[in-house]
Design an enzyme around this catalytic site. Structure first.
Site, PDB file in Angstrom:
ATOM      1  N   HIS A 103       0.850  -1.183   0.000  1.00  0.00           N
ATOM      2  CA  HIS A 103       0.000   0.000   0.000  1.00  0.00           C
ATOM      3  C   HIS A 103       0.882   1.228   0.000  1.00  0.00           C
ATOM      4  CE1 HIS A 103      -3.145  -2.725   2.229  1.00  0.00           C
ATOM      5  NE2 HIS A 103      -2.885  -3.128   1.010  1.00  0.00           N
TER       6      HIS A 103
HETATM    7  C1  LIG Z   1       0.072  -9.137  -1.981  1.00  0.00           C
HETATM    8  C2  LIG Z   1      -0.819  -7.956  -2.209  1.00  0.00           C
HETATM    9  C3  LIG Z   1      -2.030  -7.870  -1.531  1.00  0.00           C
HETATM   10  C4  LIG Z   1      -2.854  -6.773  -1.720  1.00  0.00           C
HETATM   11  N1  LIG Z   1      -4.061  -6.760  -1.079  1.00  0.00           N
HETATM   12  C5  LIG Z   1      -4.888  -5.704  -1.226  1.00  0.00           C
HETATM   13  C6  LIG Z   1      -6.167  -5.680  -0.591  1.00  0.00           C
HETATM   14  O1  LIG Z   1      -6.580  -6.642   0.055  1.00  0.00           O
HETATM   15  N2  LIG Z   1      -6.938  -4.582  -0.717  1.00  0.00           N
HETATM   16  C7  LIG Z   1      -6.544  -3.512  -1.435  1.00  0.00           C
HETATM   17  O2  LIG Z   1      -7.274  -2.528  -1.479  1.00  0.00           O
HETATM   18  N3  LIG Z   1      -5.349  -3.517  -2.103  1.00  0.00           N
HETATM   19  C8  LIG Z   1      -4.523  -4.590  -2.015  1.00  0.00           C
HETATM   20  N4  LIG Z   1      -3.329  -4.609  -2.685  1.00  0.00           N
HETATM   21  C9  LIG Z   1      -2.974  -3.459  -3.535  1.00  0.00           C
HETATM   22  C10 LIG Z   1      -3.603  -3.547  -4.924  1.00  0.00           C
HETATM   23  O3  LIG Z   1      -3.202  -4.710  -5.571  1.00  0.00           O
HETATM   24  C11 LIG Z   1      -3.229  -2.316  -5.728  1.00  0.00           C
HETATM   25  O4  LIG Z   1      -3.760  -1.189  -5.053  1.00  0.00           O
HETATM   26  C12 LIG Z   1      -3.783  -2.274  -7.144  1.00  0.00           C
HETATM   27  O5  LIG Z   1      -3.451  -3.403  -7.882  1.00  0.00           O
HETATM   28  C13 LIG Z   1      -3.228  -1.019  -7.818  1.00  0.00           C
HETATM   29  O6  LIG Z   1      -3.670  -0.910  -9.145  1.00  0.00           O
HETATM   30  P1  LIG Z   1      -2.734  -0.175 -10.201  1.00  0.00           P
HETATM   31  O7  LIG Z   1      -3.445  -0.224 -11.499  1.00  0.00           O
HETATM   32  O8  LIG Z   1      -2.346   1.138  -9.650  1.00  0.00           O
HETATM   33  O9  LIG Z   1      -1.398  -1.052 -10.243  1.00  0.00           O
HETATM   34  P2  LIG Z   1      -1.211  -2.589 -10.662  1.00  0.00           P
HETATM   35  O10 LIG Z   1      -2.496  -3.304 -10.574  1.00  0.00           O
HETATM   36  O11 LIG Z   1      -0.073  -3.143  -9.905  1.00  0.00           O
HETATM   37  O12 LIG Z   1      -0.774  -2.505 -12.192  1.00  0.00           O
HETATM   38  C14 LIG Z   1       0.388  -1.825 -12.616  1.00  0.00           C
HETATM   39  C15 LIG Z   1       0.936  -2.494 -13.856  1.00  0.00           C
HETATM   40  O13 LIG Z   1       1.838  -1.616 -14.512  1.00  0.00           O
HETATM   41  C16 LIG Z   1       2.932  -2.351 -15.013  1.00  0.00           C
HETATM   42  N5  LIG Z   1       4.060  -1.432 -15.215  1.00  0.00           N
HETATM   43  C17 LIG Z   1       4.803  -0.820 -14.268  1.00  0.00           C
HETATM   44  N6  LIG Z   1       5.746  -0.039 -14.835  1.00  0.00           N
HETATM   45  C18 LIG Z   1       5.598  -0.158 -16.175  1.00  0.00           C
HETATM   46  C19 LIG Z   1       6.269   0.415 -17.294  1.00  0.00           C
HETATM   47  N7  LIG Z   1       7.257   1.285 -17.135  1.00  0.00           N
HETATM   48  N8  LIG Z   1       5.859   0.041 -18.532  1.00  0.00           N
HETATM   49  C20 LIG Z   1       4.850  -0.848 -18.707  1.00  0.00           C
HETATM   50  N9  LIG Z   1       4.189  -1.417 -17.678  1.00  0.00           N
HETATM   51  C21 LIG Z   1       4.537  -1.060 -16.424  1.00  0.00           C
HETATM   52  C22 LIG Z   1       3.150  -3.412 -13.988  1.00  0.00           C
HETATM   53  O14 LIG Z   1       3.869  -4.504 -14.537  1.00  0.00           O
HETATM   54  C23 LIG Z   1       1.731  -3.758 -13.563  1.00  0.00           C
HETATM   55  O15 LIG Z   1       1.200  -4.837 -14.304  1.00  0.00           O
HETATM   56  C24 LIG Z   1      -2.479  -5.710  -2.568  1.00  0.00           C
HETATM   57  C25 LIG Z   1      -1.262  -5.796  -3.253  1.00  0.00           C
HETATM   58  C26 LIG Z   1      -0.451  -6.909  -3.095  1.00  0.00           C
HETATM   59  C27 LIG Z   1       0.820  -6.989  -3.851  1.00  0.00           C
END
Ligand SMILES: Cc1cc2nc3c(=O)[nH]c(=O)nc-3n(C[C@H](O)[C@H](O)[C@H](O)COP(=O)(O)OP(=O)(O)OC[C@H]3O[C@@H](n4cnc5c(N)ncnc54)[C@H](O)[C@@H]3O)c2cc1C
Ligand code: SF4
Lengths: 249, 586
Positions: free
Chosen positions: B513
């Protein structure tokens, strides 16, 4: 990426691309992909685990294995509750781990400069796990020899071994070439991994780790048991590759 | 020279939770959308099938689904006067790599923030007086009421299992009475409860608290979402967080959006392509596209009318810094906003050891538990306590995977015969209460580029400077004490409180987080994006994710991350496309 993924990519290279999904730049190693028009799926692409191959040690020497056998017998001893880490095959597990990508720290950031750092900054050694084990085992045997007239660690009494292990845990023993505490932390963590992981990695033999605590293993559907509050379920453990009782003798 | 490709209407950087939402919404608006993801394609039947998904060593400890530090990591230090060193292997947090992002391997604990969380500065100052000078807490520039419909959309997309506590202002028995008013109940009833959390529930009630089933993205029954995508009931397999779900029972991009989005003619996904930077025009008014490198090492220029950063809270600020967009934050002067107000979560736990109660803790799900919100946000009077903010307490039963979970009472050695006996004795009969505390922003907690260490492409790593402050420690201790009160009312043999003491450490896993670094707000001097997550500098650049949080609240972030994403998508569809330009005048 782990080895199984690599196999998958080799398959992609072989040109077996999915339906409308096409390689972005299919010239040499087609890794980058452009996917559109459908959810790509193809038979035979399961990203399966790498099973530890049976056989002799790939990384450990006989002397190193003897040292680890002895230490593992102290970390998780065989007793009236059942087999310990040595009997569970943790030495073999460690050998396969150290011979593979984990041993090479292939996913770790291993660029310098190298500084000691604060404890809150984590592992800062330039040694890979394989290098750390090799150096630490040598240093532990040397330390045993200095202290107990030439004996290796595995030749010591259980009480002497415990004393050394405690010294490593606390960082009281100076192993000179390696940081004792870093090694011990890694070794203890890897021991837990070998004792409690799926038997397909070579440890947790006969699922003794899981039987000790009552973990049913690689099951996937507990719906019938959610409401069985307070009841002992007595579920025989099962691994990803099944369980010995399923195989004809 | 990068090879220039034909232009697209929209480029999404990364393809996790936020990108899936934006991709679906903007293709619905008829735009031609390209997502560029650094990791590989992955899906349920091939990558987390029930035949091998339940593999603790591979997924948790060998990090099969996460970012590889060998390619990219952060450097870390506790304070600006220290030298930052690289996080050489993953620990405290587990950023994702691959299609679906961390949405594949999250728990599914899906919360809304409290109405007062969005006005943390003005609300707390009004009630308790001025905040300490170095506490750089800000209002969000958006209200709970504005986000409510968007929270609702995400909850229905995911099929959240839960129980409303406040329906349009009417308190509902059995739900969370502290939550902001919601327009309708959760789409699915709460999950069935295992034993441990029910013992917590009884003790919480007996001690005057208001327990409720925690909202879960694990399906309590079969569900078809508004896009027509079907999910199966959760089987309580206990290999949920840090693992992909083999049953299509955990809401993720793969199980809620991709079956529809991937089939659209106006959508394309490029995998194993990493965006290196965002380009902009000579006047520095518009983004012109991105530069990315594919797995073969070839560079491409991808022009686009709109660039939407969805690369996760840690990578979006780094891409801004590497691209030279916005003014980097300087902790000495307080000037600049990119990298400012990095925050996190402060957690602690209380183990509850029973003699006679068999809990079968391996029957679990990522978001299965009972919680209380009595000590979250400003739900309680902070007068005289010396801190602001709070967190929820919950008795989760997420798993009992034995490498990670083998609780032993206080004073037990970490190995040897006594350890073995204690593990065998306590494994089936131990519950745990966790506290999930907010982290307020502080002048010296920030992100910038590291002067020394480089990634696999030779570019500076991001440097994280972070520590828990007095506010966090006081708050977390307070929460741990309250959890201990309830634990004692559970009539156990033994209770062991594990306070979070000392400096923040990058070593043990805590939460993924990570927040701040590209924060939202009403003033371009003190924020990077406006309330639509639109860059104050380049009007066709949007920066999504928890990097927008001005400080972190006492909840998991994704409910709010997704609500903000829907809010952004709505603004693009209804306002920006008609009249491209800044949606808020600086
Ligand atoms: C083990 C774990 C448990 C969690 N549990 C919870 C929970 O219970 N409740 C909750 O609210 N949240 C939880 N989270 C957090 C939640 O997963 C994230 O808040 C959410 O996935 C964020 O979405 P996002 O789109 O910002 O990033 P993500 O879903 O992580 O997606 C980002 C993507 O961008 C890609 N990327 C990064 N840099 C580049 C680049 N330069 N070029 C191309 N691609 C790139 C990455 O490879 C990734 O696939 C948890 C996270 C983890 C790891
Ligand atoms: S606990 Fe439920 S939702 Fe989580 S992985 Fe298992 S079956 Fe899927």
């Amino acid at each position: 990426m782990s080895a199984p993924n690599f196999n998958r990519r080799e398959m992609l290279t072989a040109g077996v691309l999915v339906g409308s999904a096409a390689a972005l730049d299919a010239t040499d190693r087609a890794q980058a992909r452009s996917i559109s028009g459908d959810v790509p799926w193809q038979e035979g692409q399961a990203n399966k685990p790498d099973i530890a191959k049976p056989g002799t040690y790939l990384f450990l020497t006989a002397a190193e294995a003897a040292c680890l056998d002895a230490a593992l017998s102290r970390l998780i001893p065989k007793d009236e509750l059942g087999p310990g880490a040595k009997e569970a095959g943790v030495t073999f597990f460690l050998d396969r781990q150290l011979a593979g990508p984990y041993g090479e720290a292939s996913h770790w950031y291993m660029q310098g400069p190298w500084k000691k750092g604060e404890p809150t900054q984590g592992y800062q050694s330039r040694m890979t796990p394989a290098e750390l084990y090799r150096a630490a085992i040598k240093a532990i045997d040397a330390h045993s020899g200095d202290k107990y007239s030439g004996k290796t660690f595995s030749q010591l009494t259980a009480a002497q071994q415990d004393e050394i292990l405690k010294g490593l845990e606390k960082g009281d023993i100076d192993l000179k070439t390696v940081d004792a505490k870093s090694f011990f932390t890694m070794f203890l963590q890897n021991t837990m991994e070998g004792f409690f992981s799926d038997p397909l990695y070579g440890g947790n033999r006969d699922m003794v780790g899981w039987k000790l605590i009552g973990f049913p293993g690689a099951r996937y559907d507990y719906r019938p048991y959610v409401k069985k509050h307070g009841q002992k379920l007595a579920l025989e453990p099962v691994g990803i590759t099944g369980r010995p009782a399923w195989k004809p003798a | 020279m990068a090879k220039k490709l034909p232009a697209k209407d929209v480029v999404l950087v990364g393809f996790g939770w936020t990108a899936a939402i934006l991709g679906q919404e903007l293709t619905d608006a008829g735009l031609d959308v390209l997502a560029i993801e650094r990791g590989a394609w992955r899906d349920t039947s091939t990558d987390f099938a029930v035949t091998f998904a339940q593999d603790e060593l591979r997924y948790m400890w060998r990090r099969a689904l996460f970012e590889e530090p060998a390619r990219e990591t952060v450097t870390f230090r506790n304070a600006p006067n220290q030298e930052a060193l690289p996080m050489r292997h993953l620990g405290s947090f587990l950023p994702a790599t691959g299609v679906g992002g961390a949405g594949v391997h999250w728990n599914g604990q899906t919360w809304r923030f409290l109405p007062t969380d969005f006005v943390a500065r003005s609300h707390n100052e009004q009630r308790y007086g001025p905040l300490p000078a170095d506490m750089t807490v800000q209002d969000w520039g958006i209200t709970y009421d504005e986000l409510e419909p968007h929270y609702d959309r995400f909850e229905y997309l995911c099929g959240i299992s839960g129980k409303a506590g406040n329906l349009k202002g009417q308190l509902q028995p059995g739900g969370n009475p502290f939550e902001g008013p919601r327009s309708r109940d959760y789409p699915n009833p709460p999950l069935d409860m295992v034993y441990g959390p029910t013992l917590f529930e009884a003790a919480a009630k007996a001690t005057g608290h208001k327990p409720f089933p925690c909202p879960a993205a694990n399906m309590s029954r079969a569900y078809t979402n508004p896009l027509g995508v079907e999910m199966g009931p959760c089987t309580y397999c206990g290999f949920c967080e840090k693992f992909g779900c083999g049953n299509n029972s955990k809401a993720s991009p793969q199980t809620t959006v991709l079956p529809v989005l991937m089939r659209k003619d106006n959508f394309e996904l490029r995998t194993e392509c990493e965006v290196l930077r965002v380009n902009f025009d000579a006047a520095a008014k518009r983004a012109t596209g991105v530069i990315y490198i594919d797995a073969q090492g070839e560079e491409f220029e991808q022009p686009a009318e709109m660039v939407i950063m969805c690369a996760y809270a840690l990578h979006n600020p780094r891409l801004l810094l590497l691209s030279g967009i916005g003014m980097p934050y300087d902790p000495k002067t307080g000037q600049g906003a990119v990298g400012k107000n990095y925050a996190y979560q402060i957690t602690s736990g209380v183990d509850v050891f029973f003699d006679d109660k068999i809990l079968n803790p391996f029957v679990g799900a990522g978001a299965l538990g009972v919680g209380i919100d009595d000590y979250n946000g400003d739900n309680f009077d902070h007068s005289g306590l010396g801190f602001i903010g709070g967190g929820y307490l919950a008795c989760w039963d997420t798993n009992a995977r034995p490498i990670e979970h083998h609780p032993t009472p206080e004073g037990t050695p970490k190995w040897g015969g006594a350890w073995k006996k204690a593990v065998a004795k306590n494994y089936l009969t131990t519950a745990s209460i966790s506290t999930h505390g907010a982290v307020m922003s502080h002048r010296n907690n920030y992100l910038d580029l590291d002067p020394t260490y480089r990634d696999i492409y030779g570019r500076p790593l991001m440097r994280m400077t972070f520590d828990f402050t007095d506010n966090e420690h006081k708050m977390s201790d307070y929460l741990t004490d309250r959890a201990t009160d309830i634990a004692k009312a559970m009539n156990a043999r033994e209770v062991h409180a594990k306070k979070r003491t000392g400096h923040y450490s990058i070593v043990p896993y805590q939460t993924t987080h990570n927040t701040g670094g590209a924060i939202m707000g009403a003033d371009p001097k003190t924020s990077v994006v406006n309330k639509y997550l639109q860059s104050w500098d380049l009007h066709n650049l949007f920066v999504l994710g928890a990097c927008a949080f001005p400080q972190n609240a006492g909840y998991n972030p994704t409910g709010t991350v997704a609500a903000l994403a829907y809010h952004t998508a709505a603004a693009i569809k209804t306002q920006y496309l008609k009249n491209p330009g800044f949606l808020v005048q600086a």
